[in-house]
Scaffold this active site. Structure first.
Site, PDB file in Angstrom:
ATOM      1  N   HIS A  65       0.857  -1.196   0.000  1.00 51.89           N
ATOM      2  CA  HIS A  65       0.000   0.000   0.000  1.00 51.89           C
ATOM      3  C   HIS A  65       0.888   1.239   0.000  1.00 51.89           C
ATOM      4  CE1 HIS A  65       0.986  -0.899   4.123  1.00 51.89           C
ATOM      5  NE2 HIS A  65       0.658   0.319   4.475  1.00 51.89           N
ATOM      6  N   ARG A  66       2.117   1.047   0.467  1.00 55.73           N
ATOM      7  CA  ARG A  66       3.153   2.078   0.329  1.00 55.73           C
ATOM      8  C   ARG A  66       4.370   1.374  -0.233  1.00 55.73           C
ATOM      9  NH1 ARG A  66       1.118   6.716   2.048  1.00 55.73           N
ATOM     10  NH2 ARG A  66       0.207   6.863   4.104  1.00 55.73           N
ATOM     11  N   LYS A  70       9.685  -2.825   2.908  1.00 54.95           N
ATOM     12  CA  LYS A  70      10.939  -2.715   3.677  1.00 54.95           C
ATOM     13  C   LYS A  70      11.002  -3.805   4.723  1.00 54.95           C
ATOM     14  CE  LYS A  70      14.522  -0.042   4.363  1.00 54.95           C
ATOM     15  NZ  LYS A  70      15.314  -1.285   4.493  1.00 54.95           N
ATOM     16  N   LYS A  94       4.751  -2.189  11.802  1.00 53.02           N
ATOM     17  CA  LYS A  94       5.792  -1.351  12.394  1.00 53.02           C
ATOM     18  C   LYS A  94       5.936  -0.036  11.604  1.00 53.02           C
ATOM     19  CE  LYS A  94       9.450  -3.880  13.325  1.00 53.02           C
ATOM     20  NZ  LYS A  94      10.775  -4.558  13.272  1.00 53.02           N
ATOM     21  N   LYS A 106      10.255  -9.120   4.112  1.00 59.00           N
ATOM     22  CA  LYS A 106      11.376  -9.765   4.811  1.00 59.00           C
ATOM     23  C   LYS A 106      11.971 -10.803   3.892  1.00 59.00           C
ATOM     24  CE  LYS A 106      12.981  -9.601   9.116  1.00 59.00           C
ATOM     25  NZ  LYS A 106      12.910  -8.462  10.033  1.00 59.00           N
ATOM     26  N   SER A 363      16.704   3.430   8.739  1.00 55.17           N
ATOM     27  CA  SER A 363      16.776   2.959   7.344  1.00 55.17           C
ATOM     28  C   SER A 363      16.053   3.938   6.420  1.00 55.17           C
ATOM     29  CB  SER A 363      16.095   1.595   7.199  1.00 55.17           C
ATOM     30  OG  SER A 363      16.975   0.562   7.517  1.00 55.17           O
TER      31      SER A 363
END
Ligand code: GLU
Length: 470
Positions: A65-66, A70, A94, A106, A363
């Site tokens: 959605h974004r 990450k 998170k 991940k 990050s």
């Protein structure tokens, strides 16, 4: 207590369901939010002197959605696709919670890197990277990995190098991974960031008297007794900063092969040095070795910090834990069942998706630096210093008093990149905790901080989906 604990993936999904039961989400959307968007499994051979070794790796993109998505790349013998999916979904919640505009992902490689020489690890890492890049699972605009268990800045530098040689025309190529060495377009403070975030999060918790009362704890962070599990990157930095800068007493340390206790507290830097020389904590001067090492988690302390593997606090040991606060520096250290038990008992859990978000926050700063191609503070540092100097001069002139050298230095100092990174991280941890606690105290439904975290996070994801259209 139930006989069997839920897995990490089941635990995350149960926690999401629990939070959703208090929210008004359109039917079906929650399924989309919970579902992993894509998974990839790959096996590849590498030839060494003793023959071929076949490695298996996984990548899970939980949400987009974004973008980019990450999350870290983990090197571990025990890694499974299910675990990677669980960790990817934690990344989604998170990032949303701490307002980092990324989806969650991940990756993991089934390997014990300690069984290989450095040049061999390099070959394996480069090959795994090639496989992921080939299928779009590493890319500055789609999916951006970072260090995790078993990986570090070294692996990120290799991965960035592979990406750039495969994509020489991508001007943003260095943003394909974060957590790189500073000399390879990384950012100062990234290595310490998860541990720093734990420190900043705990400091913020201790700023709120009402929350300390809920936890049944008095006074300041200084002097509190802490037991920490894991002296890896996260645990070491958290324990070091808390001990050296906040005066906490680290009374117990648990590693994968040993555990030590001392009522007087440990000097973390010395313990870390001892551990790297002796490969065990056993025998550290003036410490008691804990024979049945896992029982260290059950020793009396104010704050228990799990900072190692997931699934360490389960229905088997939850009832024996005496800490008033569990500060989750690791990902998914507490199973759903243990969480429910501890919640009832009144133990305060500061949850992983908030407390260990420091890594991904920094990050984010690194990725911004990479795609904007300039270091933070480069344009304004000297200007800030000049302004400071002018103000000091003006004060001295107006008051006819000479400002001391030390104070002058402080007033004139222009922030460098590390100061800015720490400031941005501190702000994120403070503001996010304030939102979590407000949610927790303002609604009767929010029986614990974890539910508040998930509720806040889910509401933001929900809003994003609604505004962009599913
Ligand atoms: N591996 C870290 C985590 O689990 C950092 C992820 C990142 O920086 O992308 O949060």
């Amino acid at each position: 207590m139930p006989k069997k604990d839920s897995s990490a993936l089941e635990s995350v999904n149960l926690m999401v369901d629990h939070a959703c039961s208090f929210l008004n989400m359109p039917p079906g959307l929650i399924e989309q939010i919970k579902t992993t968007n894509s998974v990839y499994q790959v096996s590849f051979p590498i030839s060494f002197e003793d023959g071929f070794h076949v490695f298996t790796g996984f990548c899970a993109v939980h949400s987009e959605h974004r973008t980019p998505s990450k999350g870290g790349i983990r090197f571990s013998e025990t890694v499974t696709l299910e675990e990677i999916e669980a960790l990817a979904s934690l990344m989604t919640f998170k990032c949303s919670l701490v307002n980092v505009p990324f989806g969650g992902s991940k990756a993991g490689l089934k390997i014990n890197p300690k069984n290989y020489l450095t040049p061999q690890v390099e070959r394996i890492t480069r090959r795994f990277a090639k496989e992921l890049i080939k299928r779009g699972f590493i890319n500055p605009s789609q999916n951006v990995p970072a260090p995790d268990m078993g990986t570090s800045a070294r692996e990120m530098a290799w991965i960035a190098d592979v990406y750039r040689s495969q994509n020489p025309h991508d001007v943003n190529g260095l943003g394909c991974v974060t957590g790189k060495p500073v000399s390879q377009s990384g950012i100062p403070g990234r290595e310490e960031s998860t541990g720093r975030g734990v420190q900043y999060g705990l400091r913020e918790f201790f700023r709120h008297k009402q929350d300390l009362k809920t936890a049944g704890i008095k006074g300041s962070l200084g002097g509190k007794k802490v037991i920490i599990q894991g002296l890896g990157k996260v645990g070491y930095h958290a324990a070091k900063f808390l001990q050296e800068e906040d005066d906490v007493k680290v009374v117990g340390i648990l590693e994968h092969n040993s555990a030590i206790y001392s009522d007087k507290g440990f000097p973390i830097e010395k313990v870390k040095q001892y551990l790297s020389e002796n490969k065990t904590l056993e025998g550290f001067p003036k410490s008691e070795t804990v024979k049945n090492r896992e029982t260290l988690l059950e020793q009396p302390c104010d704050i228990l910090i799990p900072a190692a593997m997931g699934g360490q606090i389960t229905s088997k040991n939850a009832s024996k834990i005496k800490a008033r606060i569990i500060a989750e520096a690791a990902n998914a250290p507490t199973t759903f069942e243990a969480d429910a038990y501890l919640k009832k008992k009144g133990t305060i859990i500061i949850p992983d998706i908030y407390l260990n978000a420091g890594g991904v926050v920094v990050s984010y700063f690194e990725w911004i630096k990479n795609i904007s191609h300039i270091s933070f503070g480069r344009m304004e540092r000297r200007l800030d210093e000049k302004r400071g100097e002018d103000i000091v001069k003006a004060i001295e002139k107006a008051t006819n008093v000479k400002i001391s050298k030390d104070l002058k230095r402080e007033l004139i100092y222009g922030a460098d990149e590390l100061d800015l990174v720490r400031s941005g991280l501190d702000d994120t941890m403070r503001v996010t905790y304030q939102q979590i606690r407000e949610r927790f105290h303002s609604s009767k439904d929010m029986a614990d901080l974890r539910t508040s975290c998930y509720a806040l996070s889910l509401e933001k994801i929900h809003k994003t989906y609604m505004e962009m259209g599913v």
